[in-house]
Every structure is written in structure tokens, then in C-alpha cells.
Design a protein around this motif. Structure first.
Motif, mmCIF file in Angstrom:
data_model
loop_
_atom_site.group_PDB
_atom_site.id
_atom_site.type_symbol
_atom_site.label_atom_id
_atom_site.label_comp_id
_atom_site.label_asym_id
_atom_site.label_seq_id
_atom_site.Cartn_x
_atom_site.Cartn_y
_atom_site.Cartn_z
ATOM 1 N N VAL A 1 0.942 -1.151 -0.049
ATOM 2 C CA VAL A 1 0.028 0.063 -0.104
ATOM 3 C C VAL A 1 0.793 1.260 -0.102
ATOM 4 N N ALA A 2 2.040 1.273 0.747
ATOM 5 C CA ALA A 2 2.912 2.338 0.685
ATOM 6 C C ALA A 2 3.375 2.817 -0.372
ATOM 7 N N ARG A 3 3.662 1.804 -1.312
ATOM 8 C CA ARG A 3 4.190 1.877 -2.992
ATOM 9 C C ARG A 3 3.364 2.870 -3.374
ATOM 10 N N ASP A 4 1.905 2.694 -3.202
ATOM 11 C CA ASP A 4 0.910 3.517 -4.025
ATOM 12 C C ASP A 4 0.712 4.865 -3.364
ATOM 13 N N LEU A 5 0.852 5.095 -2.075
ATOM 14 C CA LEU A 5 0.706 6.352 -1.424
ATOM 15 C C LEU A 5 1.962 7.192 -1.411
ATOM 16 N N PHE A 6 3.282 6.655 -1.540
ATOM 17 C CA PHE A 6 4.071 7.478 -1.373
ATOM 18 C C PHE A 6 5.424 6.921 -2.659
ATOM 19 N N GLU A 7 6.112 7.840 -2.971
ATOM 20 C CA GLU A 7 7.076 7.479 -4.086
ATOM 21 C C GLU A 7 8.467 7.960 -3.635
ATOM 22 N N GLY A 8 9.428 7.234 -3.597
ATOM 23 C CA GLY A 8 10.692 7.564 -3.296
ATOM 24 C C GLY A 8 11.675 8.268 -4.308
ATOM 25 N N LEU A 9 12.882 8.336 -4.131
ATOM 26 C CA LEU A 9 13.769 8.732 -5.169
ATOM 27 C C LEU A 9 13.687 7.820 -6.293
ATOM 28 N N THR A 10 13.607 6.748 -6.327
ATOM 29 C CA THR A 10 13.324 5.768 -7.557
ATOM 30 C C THR A 10 12.178 4.997 -7.258
#
Length: 592
Positions: free
Chosen positions: A118-127
């Protein structure tokens, strides 16, 4: 950057047909906190569970070395890529089962696979990680390695938070510092902090948070310094634990900042609704820098742990994506849903944690005996029956940076293994009838594996096992607290390097639930970290894994193969994703 190039199978066999499945491609219920204990003392009836030996896998990977001073440039716009001629459905909504309730939506604290999904949908990192497993630009549109321990990431200027504010370098500095801050108590603080300069000392309270090797050179440039060469750092930065956090939102709402209406995210989606043990709903984030190429308008995650319930929902149209098929059902559902079967090998390990401080299990002879008598071939072929590979070490096939190793006795006939195990127990003073305590989550898949292990210990060693099933969040806490004797566990790689698996046996690691520490193995890990020669590093990490496993801190069982059903109208799903990292922004619904 590294790219998965292909999957090659050494021996023809049943597993080949699983991976070759390349066809293009609501109702929930709450669950009790736990189910009654089951004591396994008579295992004759368990044999009815059994019914192809998986072939071995060679995961080949092509890599491009980034020269010092070289710049990684952003490629084509990343998001859902709809093939020409494909018509999209008017309703772009996806419902998928996530396997369990998430323990948190805080990216710095998220530990489980469901929470990070779920975090990958809500947040985006440097890559970020694309659905085919490739690392692609995220908030950073390009990056460069200045020297072996210094990286510079250049942020895109159109990245925004869901409240419309720009995402800047200071947000990444705050997120990274918060990750290693002892006050945050992140389960990944040591695991990930070790890759950032001064990170380990900060977690231990020896240095101030401000000394972390992550800094903002200007509003749109992040510099990361590492304590030793980390050639896979761009891959590592795709994990949202390293991502940006909106400080104003955390300061304003405190522990409630992750609740609907309060959570400020920078990913392709934002939190719309969260009904614990019912559903978690995300809506498309109009402020996302690449929103124009995101097709889905809504994603609903279901927390269903029971695999049979999951499949029933799928059949009735209650969800579009089964998290994992029940054990032993692959052949049936492959025949019933040939165009919807999705299966692929993963960089993951199924294992059982031994509490090395337990009065019974603190004797290495007992741990070795319990490991020796588990017939992993039968477990793979007849219990899970979904193409998984027997495992006898902490390193799985396809992982870079170490060689796969196994115990010498792995090739012995089972009768010889049992005889040796009985001798070990006798030397340790353990008599038949001794009771073992085993904890697992309520998943039928894992309960069936536990029953198999209990039957092996009973029929071969005369030991009785009491199995207690509980909600996944409760199991996580018990493992971390050391409040168990034997516990179901599993690990999926966060990046493709052996160090992600070595953290499971590393002294002081939050991911080492085994309460074990081997100083010699730890010293080898440190030497490997400081080596700039790939061959030397691989040799050291291989030896570290062997030395650690000679203490039998854990019981490796199988290398993951993820087998699930996904509706044929769900586009963007790839079976070339060895870490099961899927972003909903890569998905779309085909007209059907």
C-alpha cells in the motif's frame, strides 16, 4: 541500474508450465483475533493432504555498471503503458486482496509486505520499481555517483504532495532522519540505516540525527553519503521507507497523521477510506506529477487472510486479484482459469524462526535435529504444490552478491538424517513426548505447512507440537518480542543483493527474530560491506551465510513462488517481477 533480462529453467518439469503462463492479461468479513490451538499428536490422517518436484531455477540478470561521475537519465514517462488497440473500461477501479490487515500506513514504520504494498501506492521515493521489476526514476529524474560513497539525486520540479505543495529535498532529509531516529522505533531502522553514513550510530543513540549522511544541497538536489560502497543504492531507494515524509502533516496530527483526511502523500494515490479488517480504499492523486498517465481512479485493498475465502470472493466478482492460492490447488485452478493464472519465482524465503534463547531451543543440537527431519521435497511437491524450491540456507537462488549453499546432510537419505537427529536429541537430553510450541497466522496455507512440520517432528522424533494461529499483526509482535518458541516467518528481498537476506541472521538486526548472534559471521558481513571488489564481497557474504547457518538460528524451508489468480482484464501485470513489487499506477482495466 540493473534489469531482469530473462528467466531460464535448467530442468524441464512441472514448474516450467507455471512460469510460461503468459496469457495477456464485494464482499469482506472480519476475522477473530485468534483461533483455538491445535495439538498435533496423531498425524496419520495428515497424509491425505499429499498428492511434482519443481525444477531448479537460474535467474539471469544483465547489469549495466554506472561509471564514476556518470549520470542516470530518466527514460520514457513511467506509468501504465496501454498497448495499441487495447480499449480501456469506462470504470477504472481495481479490487485486490492484500492478504491481511496492514499494521501501519507510515512508510518509515511499515514492515510487512502488505503494508509496503500500500505504501508504494501512497508514497514515491527517489526511485521506483516498475511492474516488470525494473528500477525506474521516481521523484528523482536523474542521479549520479560522485565517488564510491557519494550519490547525488536530482528531483523533478513538478513533484507535489497531495495537498499541492512541492516535494523538495528537505522532505527526503526529514524522512530519512525520521527512519533512523530512535524515537520512531522503525523495524527497519538498523536494516536500512546501515546503508547511510552514521545511520547505525544514530539508531544506537551514539550520534545525533542531524549527522545522518542525507542532505539537501539545494531545494531539488539530495546528496546521500554511505559508510561504504553501496553499488545498488538506486535500487535500494525505491523502498518507501527511505522516501519523503510531509513534516507539517506529522507535526500537526501526530500519531493520527496516517488516517483518512489527514494523510498527505506524494504517490499516484491518496488515502480515501480505511475500515480496519474490512477494506482500505485509495483514490487517484490529481497532484501526482505523472497523473496524466495513471489510468486507475480507485484501488481497494481487502485484508482477507483465508485463501479459500479469497478465491470465493474472486469467483463471485468480489475482487480482481487473489493474493495467493490455497496450497495444493494450483493444478485445479490452472485448468479452471488458464487465462487468469499468474505464477513466477521470487527472491523470497519461507522459514521458521527458532527462539534461540528458549530453554529448549538454546541448544544448537535441538535446532539442528528439528531442521534435519523436515522433508522439504515432500513439502514442496505435495503440501504447497505450487512450484516452490526446497531451501537449506538463508540465501536463495537468483540473489546477487553470494552463492547458494546448503547443509552437508541435505543430500543424505532421510533415514540417515532421522538417525542423526535422534542422536542429537538424545545428547541434548530431549526425550520423546517433549512438547513444542508453534505460532503462525490464521492463513490456511501456513497452517497446513505447520501441520506438516508438526507431523514430521512427531513421526520421526516423537515430539508433540501445539500450533496456535493468530492474526498476522499479533504474530509480528510475538516474533519481535521473542514471545514464542517456533514461529512461522518469511522474507521477500527489498533489493537484489545477498545483504537483504543476511539481515535475518545479523547481530542486532530488527529483522533477526531468532534472538541469535554469531560474531564470526557478523565480522565477515562487515568485511564484505567494506570491500570494493565484487568477487571478494561475494566470497565474504557466502562465507558469512554459511557460518551463521551452522548455528541453526532458523529453519529454512522453501524459496517463494507466488501463485495467484488475476482477472484477464487487469492490464499491466507482469510475471517478471521477482520481488512482487507492483504499483497500481502501472495497472489499468481493459474493457470487458
Amino acid at each position: 541500474m540493473r534489469r531482469w533480462s530473462d528467466l531460464v529453467f535448467d530442468n524441464p518439469g512441472p514448474f516450467d508450465s507455471i512460469v510460461d503462463l503468459s496469457t495477456p492479461h464485494r464482499t469482506t468479513r472480519s476475522r477473530p483475533q485468534s483461533t483455538p490451538s491445535v495439538e498435533v499428536t496423531n498425524t496419520r490422517s495428515f497424509q491425505m493432504f499429499f498428492a511434482p518436484r519443481p525444477s531448479s531455477i537460474r535467474l539471469c540478470r544483465a547489469s549495466a555498471a554506472l561509471a564514476l561521475g556518470g549520470v542516470m537519465l530518466a527514460g520514457a514517462v513511467q506509468a501504465a503503458v496501454v498497448p495499441p488497440g487495447v480499449q480501456l473500461a469506462a470504470k477504472q477501479e481495481l479490487v485486490r486482496n492484500n492478504g491481511t490487515e496492514v499494521e501501519t500506513l507510515d512508510p518509515n514504520v511499515a514492515e510487512s509486505v502488505p503494508a509496503n504494498t500500500v505504501a508504494r501506492d501512497l508514497f514515491e521515493g527517489l526511485t521506483a520499481t516498475r511492474s516488470d521489476g525494473e528500477t525506474v526514476p521516481g521523484v528523482a529524474e536523474k542521479w549520479e555517483m560522485k565517488d564510491p560513497t557519494t550519490w547525488v539525486f536530482h528531483l523533478r520540479k513538478n513533484a507535489k504532495w497531495s495537498n499541492g505543495e512541492p516535494v523538495v529535498a528537505a522532505d527526503f532529509v526529514y524522512g530519512s532522519q525520521r527512519l533512523v531516529d530512535p524515537k520512531t522505533a522503525s523495524p527497519y531502522a538498523t536494516t536500512y540505516g546501515m546503508f547511510l553514513l552514521n545511520g547505525t550510530d544514530i539508531v544506537a543513540g551514539k550520534k545525533p540525527v542531524a549527522s545522518l549522511g542525507v542532505s539537501a544541497l539545494d531545494p531539488y538536489t539530495v546528496e546521500i553519503k554511505t559508510p561504504y560502497p553501496v553499488p545498488f543504492l538506486p535500487d535500494l531507494m525505491s523502498n518507501t521507507n527511505f522516501g519523503p515524509v510531509n513534516k507539517a502533516g506529522v507535526d500537526k496530527y501526530g500519531h493520527d497523521w496516517t488516517k483518512p483526511g489527514k494523510l498527505i502523500s506524494n504517490g499516484a494515490f491518496m488515502l480515501k477510506d480505511w475500515q480496519v479488517n474490512n477494506r482500505l480504499v485509495l483514490a487517484k492523486n490529481p497532484q501526482y506529477w505523472n497523473a496524466a498517465n495513471v489510468q486507475l481512479n480507485q484501488v481497494t485493498y481487502l485484508p482477507v487472510e483465508d485463501e479459500n475465502t479469497d478465491v470465493d470472493l474472486y469467483k463471485s466478482g468480489g475482487d480482481d486479484w487473489v493474493n495467493q492460492l490455497p496450497s495444493g490447488t494450483f493444478a485445479r485452478y490452472k485448468q479452471e482459469y488458464p487465462n487468469e493464472m499468474r505464477a513466477a519465482p521470487m527472491l523470497g524465503l519461507r522459514y521458521y524462526s527458532f527462539n534461540n534463547k528458549d530453554p529448549l531451543l538454546k541448544d544448537v543440537r535441538v535446532r539442528q535435529a528439528l531442521s534435519m527431519v523436515i522433508d522439504r521435497d515432500i513439502l514442496a511437491q505435495r503440501v504447497t504444490a505450487d512450484g516452490q524450491i526446497p531451501a537449506y540456507g538463508v540465501i536463495v537462488k537468483g540473489v546477487k552478491g553470494a552463492d547458494v549453499s546448503a547443509y552437508d546432510w541435505a543430500s543424505w537419505p532421510m533415514a540417515k538424517r532421522v538417525d542423526e537427529a535422534k542422536k542429537l536429541l538424545a545428547e541434548a537430553g530431549v526425550k520423546p513426548g517433549t512438547k513444542l510450541q508453534f505460532v503462525t497466522n490464521t492463513s490456511e496455507y501456513h497452517k497446513k505447512m505447520a501441520i506438516f512440520a508438526a507431523s514430521e517432528w512427531k513421526t520421526k522424533l516423537g515430539l508433540d507440537t501445539e500450533i496456535q494461529a493468530m492474526e498476522f499483526k499479533v504474530l509480528l509482535k510475538k516474533r519481535h518480542d521473542g514471545d514464542y518458541q517456533i514461529a512461522r516467518n518469511g522474507w521477500v528481498a527489498d533489493y537484489n543483493d545477498a545483504s537483504t537476506f543476511l539481515t535475518l541472521v545479523q547481530c542486532g538486526s530488527e529483522q533477526n527474530d531468532n534472538q541469535a548472534c554469531n560474531p564470526k559471521a557478523d565480522a565477515l558481513m562487515r568485511q564484505a560491506s567494506n570491500s570494493t571488489d565484487p568477487a571478494t564481497r561475494q566470497t565474504l557474504q557466502t562465507e558469512a551465510a554459511k557460518v551463521a547457518m551452522e548455528d541453526y538460528p532458523m529453519l529454512p524451508l522453501l524459496q517463494y513462488t507466488l501463485v495467484r489468480l488475476v482477472k484477464s482484464y487487469v492490464g499491466g501485470y507482469s510475471t517478471k517481477n521477482p520481488m512482487d513489487h507492483y504499483r497500481s499506477e502501472d495497472m489499468y482495466i481493459i474493457k470487458h
